[in-house]
Design a protein around this motif. Structure first.
Motif, PDB file in Angstrom:
ATOM      1  N   MET A   1       0.846  -1.186   0.000  1.00  0.00           N
ATOM      2  CA  MET A   1       0.000   0.000   0.000  1.00  0.00           C
ATOM      3  C   MET A   1       0.887   1.243   0.000  1.00  0.00           C
ATOM      4  O   MET A   1       1.851   1.329   0.740  1.00  0.00           O
ATOM      5  N   ARG A   2       0.539   2.191  -0.843  1.00  0.00           N
ATOM      6  CA  ARG A   2       1.303   3.431  -0.920  1.00  0.00           C
ATOM      7  C   ARG A   2       0.573   4.512  -0.126  1.00  0.00           C
ATOM      8  O   ARG A   2      -0.622   4.756  -0.331  1.00  0.00           O
ATOM      9  N   VAL A   3       1.305   5.175   0.781  1.00  0.00           N
ATOM     10  CA  VAL A   3       0.721   6.185   1.665  1.00  0.00           C
ATOM     11  C   VAL A   3       1.537   7.462   1.549  1.00  0.00           C
ATOM     12  O   VAL A   3       2.770   7.434   1.661  1.00  0.00           O
ATOM     13  N   ALA A   4       0.849   8.591   1.337  1.00  0.00           N
ATOM     14  CA  ALA A   4       1.499   9.896   1.357  1.00  0.00           C
ATOM     15  C   ALA A   4       1.117  10.600   2.648  1.00  0.00           C
ATOM     16  O   ALA A   4      -0.056  10.622   3.031  1.00  0.00           O
ATOM     17  N   ILE A   5       2.104  11.179   3.323  1.00  0.00           N
ATOM     18  CA  ILE A   5       1.875  11.890   4.582  1.00  0.00           C
ATOM     19  C   ILE A   5       2.292  13.338   4.397  1.00  0.00           C
ATOM     20  O   ILE A   5       3.465  13.624   4.113  1.00  0.00           O
ATOM     21  N   ALA A   6       1.344  14.255   4.530  1.00  0.00           N
ATOM     22  CA  ALA A   6       1.640  15.682   4.480  1.00  0.00           C
ATOM     23  C   ALA A   6       1.972  16.148   5.888  1.00  0.00           C
ATOM     24  O   ALA A   6       1.132  16.071   6.785  1.00  0.00           O
ATOM     25  N   GLY A   7       3.191  16.602   6.062  1.00  0.00           N
ATOM     26  CA  GLY A   7       3.654  17.004   7.392  1.00  0.00           C
ATOM     27  C   GLY A   7       4.687  16.029   7.912  1.00  0.00           C
ATOM     28  O   GLY A   7       4.356  14.904   8.281  1.00  0.00           O
ATOM     29  N   ALA A   8       5.951  16.466   7.918  1.00  0.00           N
ATOM     30  CA  ALA A   8       7.050  15.576   8.317  1.00  0.00           C
ATOM     31  C   ALA A   8       7.578  15.929   9.700  1.00  0.00           C
ATOM     32  O   ALA A   8       8.758  15.720   9.993  1.00  0.00           O
ATOM     33  N   GLY A   9       6.701  16.448  10.552  1.00  0.00           N
ATOM     34  CA  GLY A   9       7.087  16.704  11.923  1.00  0.00           C
ATOM     35  C   GLY A   9       7.106  15.417  12.729  1.00  0.00           C
ATOM     36  O   GLY A   9       7.096  14.308  12.168  1.00  0.00           O
ATOM     37  N   ALA A  10       7.095  15.546  14.045  1.00  0.00           N
ATOM     38  CA  ALA A  10       7.177  14.364  14.901  1.00  0.00           C
ATOM     39  C   ALA A  10       6.018  13.406  14.653  1.00  0.00           C
ATOM     40  O   ALA A  10       6.205  12.191  14.623  1.00  0.00           O
ATOM     41  N   VAL A  11       4.815  13.957  14.461  1.00  0.00           N
ATOM     42  CA  VAL A  11       3.638  13.107  14.222  1.00  0.00           C
ATOM     43  C   VAL A  11       3.768  12.375  12.900  1.00  0.00           C
ATOM     44  O   VAL A  11       3.605  11.152  12.825  1.00  0.00           O
ATOM     45  N   GLY A  12       4.065  13.117  11.848  1.00  0.00           N
ATOM     46  CA  GLY A  12       4.188  12.496  10.526  1.00  0.00           C
ATOM     47  C   GLY A  12       5.268  11.438  10.468  1.00  0.00           C
ATOM     48  O   GLY A  12       5.081  10.354   9.903  1.00  0.00           O
ATOM     49  N   ARG A  13       6.426  11.727  11.091  1.00  0.00           N
ATOM     50  CA  ARG A  13       7.522  10.752  11.084  1.00  0.00           C
ATOM     51  C   ARG A  13       7.159   9.505  11.879  1.00  0.00           C
ATOM     52  O   ARG A  13       7.516   8.386  11.485  1.00  0.00           O
ATOM     53  N   SER A  14       6.465   9.678  12.988  1.00  0.00           N
ATOM     54  CA  SER A  14       6.067   8.518  13.794  1.00  0.00           C
ATOM     55  C   SER A  14       5.114   7.620  13.018  1.00  0.00           C
ATOM     56  O   SER A  14       5.249   6.391  13.028  1.00  0.00           O
ATOM     57  N   ILE A  15       4.142   8.240  12.339  1.00  0.00           N
ATOM     58  CA  ILE A  15       3.207   7.462  11.529  1.00  0.00           C
ATOM     59  C   ILE A  15       3.965   6.732  10.426  1.00  0.00           C
ATOM     60  O   ILE A  15       3.729   5.549  10.161  1.00  0.00           O
ATOM     61  N   ALA A  16       4.886   7.444   9.790  1.00  0.00           N
ATOM     62  CA  ALA A  16       5.664   6.840   8.703  1.00  0.00           C
ATOM     63  C   ALA A  16       6.439   5.625   9.192  1.00  0.00           C
ATOM     64  O   ALA A  16       6.475   4.577   8.530  1.00  0.00           O
ATOM     65  N   ASN A  22       5.295  -2.047   8.936  1.00  0.00           N
ATOM     66  CA  ASN A  22       4.246  -2.964   8.495  1.00  0.00           C
ATOM     67  C   ASN A  22       4.308  -3.250   7.000  1.00  0.00           C
ATOM     68  O   ASN A  22       3.379  -3.831   6.444  1.00  0.00           O
ATOM     69  N   GLY A  23       5.391  -2.811   6.357  1.00  0.00           N
ATOM     70  CA  GLY A  23       5.617  -3.188   4.968  1.00  0.00           C
ATOM     71  C   GLY A  23       4.992  -2.287   3.931  1.00  0.00           C
ATOM     72  O   GLY A  23       4.902  -2.667   2.757  1.00  0.00           O
ATOM     73  N   HIS A  24       4.585  -1.070   4.319  1.00  0.00           N
ATOM     74  CA  HIS A  24       3.951  -0.168   3.363  1.00  0.00           C
ATOM     75  C   HIS A  24       4.971   0.788   2.757  1.00  0.00           C
ATOM     76  O   HIS A  24       6.046   1.021   3.316  1.00  0.00           O
ATOM     77  N   GLU A  25       4.609   1.358   1.629  1.00  0.00           N
ATOM     78  CA  GLU A  25       5.441   2.341   0.935  1.00  0.00           C
ATOM     79  C   GLU A  25       4.985   3.729   1.374  1.00  0.00           C
ATOM     80  O   GLU A  25       3.799   4.051   1.296  1.00  0.00           O
ATOM     81  N   VAL A  26       5.913   4.567   1.843  1.00  0.00           N
ATOM     82  CA  VAL A  26       5.539   5.842   2.457  1.00  0.00           C
ATOM     83  C   VAL A  26       6.294   6.992   1.804  1.00  0.00           C
ATOM     84  O   VAL A  26       7.508   6.925   1.575  1.00  0.00           O
ATOM     85  N   ASN A  66      -2.910   4.920  -2.093  1.00  0.00           N
ATOM     86  CA  ASN A  66      -4.100   4.291  -1.521  1.00  0.00           C
ATOM     87  C   ASN A  66      -4.652   5.098  -0.357  1.00  0.00           C
ATOM     88  O   ASN A  66      -5.857   5.082  -0.086  1.00  0.00           O
ATOM     89  N   VAL A  67      -3.738   5.781   0.352  1.00  0.00           N
ATOM     90  CA  VAL A  67      -4.120   6.573   1.520  1.00  0.00           C
ATOM     91  C   VAL A  67      -3.310   7.858   1.530  1.00  0.00           C
ATOM     92  O   VAL A  67      -2.118   7.851   1.201  1.00  0.00           O
ATOM     93  N   VAL A  68      -3.971   8.950   1.921  1.00  0.00           N
ATOM     94  CA  VAL A  68      -3.275  10.204   2.198  1.00  0.00           C
ATOM     95  C   VAL A  68      -3.578  10.578   3.644  1.00  0.00           C
ATOM     96  O   VAL A  68      -4.728  10.524   4.086  1.00  0.00           O
ATOM     97  N   ILE A  69      -2.529  10.955   4.375  1.00  0.00           N
ATOM     98  CA  ILE A  69      -2.673  11.389   5.763  1.00  0.00           C
ATOM     99  C   ILE A  69      -2.238  12.846   5.851  1.00  0.00           C
ATOM    100  O   ILE A  69      -1.086  13.178   5.558  1.00  0.00           O
ATOM    101  N   ALA A  70      -3.167  13.716   6.242  1.00  0.00           N
ATOM    102  CA  ALA A  70      -2.859  15.130   6.451  1.00  0.00           C
ATOM    103  C   ALA A  70      -2.502  15.300   7.917  1.00  0.00           C
ATOM    104  O   ALA A  70      -3.380  15.333   8.777  1.00  0.00           O
ATOM    105  N   ALA A  71      -1.208  15.404   8.206  1.00  0.00           N
ATOM    106  CA  ALA A  71      -0.731  15.330   9.594  1.00  0.00           C
ATOM    107  C   ALA A  71       0.026  16.569  10.028  1.00  0.00           C
ATOM    108  O   ALA A  71       0.830  16.515  10.957  1.00  0.00           O
ATOM    109  N   THR A  72      -0.217  17.699   9.376  1.00  0.00           N
ATOM    110  CA  THR A  72       0.498  18.910   9.772  1.00  0.00           C
ATOM    111  C   THR A  72      -0.104  19.483  11.058  1.00  0.00           C
ATOM    112  O   THR A  72      -1.177  19.064  11.501  1.00  0.00           O
ATOM    113  N   GLY A  73       0.559  20.480  11.608  1.00  0.00           N
ATOM    114  CA  GLY A  73       0.058  21.137  12.807  1.00  0.00           C
ATOM    115  C   GLY A  73      -0.892  22.278  12.521  1.00  0.00           C
ATOM    116  O   GLY A  73      -1.279  23.014  13.434  1.00  0.00           O
TER     117      GLY A  73
END
Length: 225
Positions: A1-16, A22-26, A66-73
């Motif tokens: 599964m390909r996941v894009a995370i907007a926001g590379a702060g502590a939250v975004g990096r932890s999710i990544a 778990n074997g996903h592409e981030v 497959n998933v986008v996570i908006a994780a900015t502050g």
């Protein structure tokens, strides 16, 4: 599964990190050069760009996610990212972080949000869940269908304790998804018997929550006339 995370702060990096394990592409996206810390999550792809810009999202190939996570502050940024991901790129699943609980009402289907995660609400819910028996606790809100993930710890003498799952007349638009019994996580089959102390997790329409709570409450003995 390909996941894009907007926001590379502590939250975004932890999710990544969790997703990569778990074997996903981030792919991590951030417009601040200081946030681009490739050495912290070396297995991820990194993109220095503004996730609110169409050209940036084109570069990120968001249509392949497959998933986008908006994780900015910033809630405004998270709403814009969610809307663009859903309407411009047809991303199947959009998860958005809510920073200010006052803005939670905005994070819905109209803005492209499938799941809104409010850290203050989640923390308070977990506190309630730890101390409440017999009270319905809302853990997570899903935008589609106005449904919530809710939890209730079955109290002693509950009306449904000792009853098989398949014999309970569950409210409409309600689904029992998991039973947590001690250290065990059970997939609820029709034959599984509910026990006092079980933590029950449901996906339920908000309009059915009160009916569900009433169903699971303490058995009321008939009064003598």
């Amino acid at each position: 599964m390909r996941v894009a995370i907007a926001g590379a702060g502590a939250v975004g990096r932890s999710i990544a990190g969790e997703l990569l394990e778990n074997g996903h592409e981030v792919l991590l996206i951030d417009k601040a050069p200081t946030a681009i810390s490739v050495e912290r999550v070396p297995q991820a792809e990194w993109l220095l760009a503004d996730a609110c810009e169409i050209t940036s999202l084109d570069e990120a190939a968001l249509q392949r996610c497959n998933v986008v996570i908006a994780a900015t502050g910033d809630d405004k940024v998270n709403l814009v990212v969610s809307l663009l991901a859903k309407t411009e790129y047809g991303v199947p699943r959009v998860v958005a972080r809510v920073n200010n609980p006052k803005n939670e009402w905005l994070f819905n289907e109209a803005w492209g949000v499938d799941v809104a995660v409010s850290t203050p609400r989640l923390m308070s819910a977990l506190v309630e869940e730890a101390v409440s028996v017999g009270d319905l606790v809302r853990l997570l809100r899903f935008s589609h269908g106005d449904a919530n993930l809710v939890e209730l710890t079955l109290p002693p003498e509950s009306a449904v304790a000792g009853t098989a799952v398949g014999d309970v007349a569950w409210p409409q638009d309600t689904s029992l998804v998991t039973i947590i019994r001690g250290s065990r996580v059970l997939t609820p089959s029709a034959e599984e018997t509910l026990e006092a102390g079980d933590e029950l997790l449901f996906v339920a329409a908000q309009a059915r929550e009160e009916q569900l709570e009433d169903l699971l409450q303490v058995r009321r003995e008939p009064t003598e006339s």
